[in-house]
Motif scaffolding. Sequence first.
Motif, short mmCIF file in Angstrom:
data_model
loop_
_atom_site.label_atom_id
_atom_site.label_comp_id
_atom_site.label_asym_id
_atom_site.label_seq_id
_atom_site.Cartn_x
_atom_site.Cartn_y
_atom_site.Cartn_z
N ASN A 298 0.83 -1.22 0.00
CA ASN A 298 0.00 0.00 0.00
C ASN A 298 0.86 1.26 0.00
O ASN A 298 0.55 2.23 -0.70
N ILE B 158 0.63 3.90 -3.11
CA ILE B 158 0.16 5.27 -2.87
C ILE B 158 1.18 6.28 -3.35
O ILE B 158 0.88 7.19 -4.13
N ASN C 248 -0.27 6.52 -6.91
CA ASN C 248 -1.50 7.22 -6.52
C ASN C 248 -2.71 6.28 -6.56
O ASN C 248 -3.80 6.66 -7.00
N SER D 49 -5.54 1.49 -2.44
CA SER D 49 -4.55 1.44 -1.36
C SER D 49 -4.67 2.65 -0.44
O SER D 49 -4.51 2.54 0.78
N THR D 50 -4.99 3.80 -1.02
CA THR D 50 -5.17 5.02 -0.23
C THR D 50 -6.35 4.87 0.72
O THR D 50 -6.26 5.23 1.90
N THR E 11 -5.55 2.24 3.56
CA THR E 11 -4.57 2.75 4.52
C THR E 11 -5.17 3.82 5.42
O THR E 11 -4.91 3.86 6.63
N TYR F 70 3.01 13.56 0.85
CA TYR F 70 2.00 13.14 -0.10
C TYR F 70 0.71 13.92 0.12
O TYR F 70 0.08 13.83 1.16
N ASN G 78 -4.11 13.13 -2.54
CA ASN G 78 -5.45 12.64 -2.22
C ASN G 78 -6.00 13.48 -1.07
O ASN G 78 -5.53 13.40 0.06
#
Length: 371
Positions: A121, A125, A129, A133-134, A137, A154, A157
């Motif tokens: 993940n 991410i 992107n 996974s975003t 997590t 990051y 998102n």
Amino acid sequence: MTLSKYTYILLILLNISCQGQGDKKNNIKKKEIEMFTNVLSKSNYKNTEENFEKVNKDIIGVDTHDLKGGYDDINILGESIDYKICKEGRYIKIGEDILPDIDNIKEDKFISYPYMKSLINLNKIIYLNDVASTSITGIKDIDLARDIVVLFNYEKNESLLKKVCDNIGDWDDFSNNFKLSMVFYNKDHTVRRKSLKYLSKNQELIYHITFYLADNRRDIIKVNKLSTEKIDEAIAYLLNLGLDAKSNTDIDTDSDMAYRLLNNILISHPNTTTSFEKNNYYGYEDLRFFVKVFRTTQENNDQLSETKVYYIQDPDGFTNLRKDKNSNSDIIQKIKSGEKIDVLDDSGNWWFIQTKSGSKGYVYKTKVKTE
């Protein structure tokens, strides 16, 4: 002569032994990298060399060409973090140690290990992107999400960014570079305005960040390689966050948290305004306005304080000078009853004072008397 001979033989054996251990460790490392790479590939993780270099440079602040191979440390703002980067596999590893018992781990089962799920993940991410996974997590692994947003900068998102900022955690648990990564981008050390706007909902956190920058300026410059200009710009932005658009409204300077922060920073670090003025307040007109309010208030307080003498009175014979406005805060020093002090800010229950030795901090108002 005989002793020298045996010593020489012993040294040869030790060298062979050390070399053997080194070769074994390198073989285990190679096997781990191969296994991680295969598992990531089976998890639909496809990272091109071009994308790997671009993300490393633009987001993490790492120049791929400087990587030596195998595992390299990731340094964020001058300090290493608990992650390593692998040039061959084009991935980031969680933790520093080689996985134990790697020879007995079956690759087809390894993909279901919680550790490997987090690693997959993490890389999906940061480098791809990946929306799934975003989402996972952000819901199931908030500690990892916090590191991704803060340490790895990051911000692509919005949902994950907001989730992390709403669940940032306890300030005292953070490392130095984690605290600084909330404020500065890894790549060029510019201020992270986007994430700080989300964090500004937590005024106590903004208070901690601002004072951390002001109080630890020398160490930050020396250890984390940030310039004093960058620090001043960040402090100005943090102060203005809570004051923005308030210059046209009537605020209670005794209770407004943003103004109290400005007040206490300027009292503790009076030279801060020199940088603000030099840089035209970085274009923050509300900050300029409230600095003038502060100066006017201080001039009036100075005139009033000339007729008053303040001192400590405590049945215990002394009172504690604390770093923050609560009874659990760190004790700066003990002030004896009868000792004269200067009151810098008498709003609220905790007064900001200065002792005759020059120490500044907070004492509860009932411990202060005046003649």
